[in-house]
Design a protein around this motif. Sequence first.
Motif, short mmCIF file in Angstrom:
data_model
loop_
_atom_site.label_atom_id
_atom_site.label_comp_id
_atom_site.label_asym_id
_atom_site.label_seq_id
_atom_site.Cartn_x
_atom_site.Cartn_y
_atom_site.Cartn_z
N ALA A 82 31.82 82.93 87.71
CA ALA A 82 31.58 84.32 87.31
C ALA A 82 30.72 85.04 88.34
N GLU A 86 30.91 88.80 90.10
CA GLU A 86 29.79 89.74 90.15
C GLU A 86 29.57 90.25 91.57
N ALA A 98 33.28 90.10 85.16
CA ALA A 98 32.62 88.79 85.16
C ALA A 98 32.09 88.45 83.77
#
Length: 390
Positions: A82, A86, A98
């Motif tokens: 994730a 970002e 994300a």
Amino acid sequence: MSDVLLPGATLGVLGGGQLGRMFLHAAQSLGYRTVVLDPDADSPAGAVAHEHIRADYLDEAALAALAAACDAITTEFENVPAHALELLAAQRPVAPAASCVAICQDRAAEKAHFRAAGVDGAPYAVIATEADLQAVPDSLLPGILKTARMGYDGKGQVRVRSRAELQAAWSELKQVACVLEQLLPLQLELSVIVARGRDGTVVQFPVQQNLHRDGILAVTEVPAPAVDAALQARAAESAARIATEMGYVGVLCIEFFLLQDGRLVVNEMAPRPHNSGHYTLNACDASQFELQVRALAGLPLITPRLHSPTVMLNLLGDLWFDPQDPASAAREPDWAGVLALPGTHLHLYGKANARRGRKMGHLNVSAATPEAARATARRAAALLGLPETW
């Protein structure tokens, strides 16, 4: 993501597997340039992209290069870090976000999200410590212990019937954070694929009826033969609520269980196109991958139309080997025989080496009626050495 990206723009994808490959095919057919970031030099998506950046998903220089090359970026698998999304989102539009991918990466967060959306799931408990383990209510046994992260295709799951088996299973899973779900009496496994746009528009494909073998999807049938209109509506409404509750943008697959008493419960979700939606490539006027492109680019989302009943057969690497001889050399399945059948559409993913259990492709079988599609699919299954009954 205020501006619509028209054909001619560049779309990027994190991940080089078959889902990325089919996304790129859809994007290229609409006139987009494409870039893939994946460490594997022989990745299926990398082989068809205009540009392939070969690097780790957390390589900041590679992520910067991807952002510089693209106008918007998506992912083809839920286990992409994730944090990578970002970093990209600070420079370019990214969908799904994300935060949404992070929910899908953690079963505990996922189940909490289902509750927040007001959608029923199996009773469960989160186990992160020995105290959590001891506090598990007896009502959750027998159950299924699942790792909170990194589980897919039946991996990271253990059935447990007693507290002793639960203790042993948690030890077997290295005492990582887990979710224990009550084992429910299942009648059917279903899935719904939704696409949600930046403006909140939600469109859906028909409910899909799925059969899994050894934790891996084997067969998908559409229309779902055992699902009436009322149940279809319930599943579709629940799926739309789940997507809307987290402000999702992109294509999302939600898997459900239909219980023997008629209750519908949500199982899990995937923030991407899904294996059970591969039938859309030949059965619908817009595939799940085209809708993924449209959602990412900000193009209008159309409600897809099912024009042909279809059965999808998953093709694993086992088909390349003699089932009676585990040491046999790989040989090519009878594609000529399969393609001689009416309504067959073969999709192979460009993977160089067949391995048992590896997803190598899928076969869509379409026909004028569900019965005809099912009959032809069973003939194809026989030619390929797949179980014919479902």
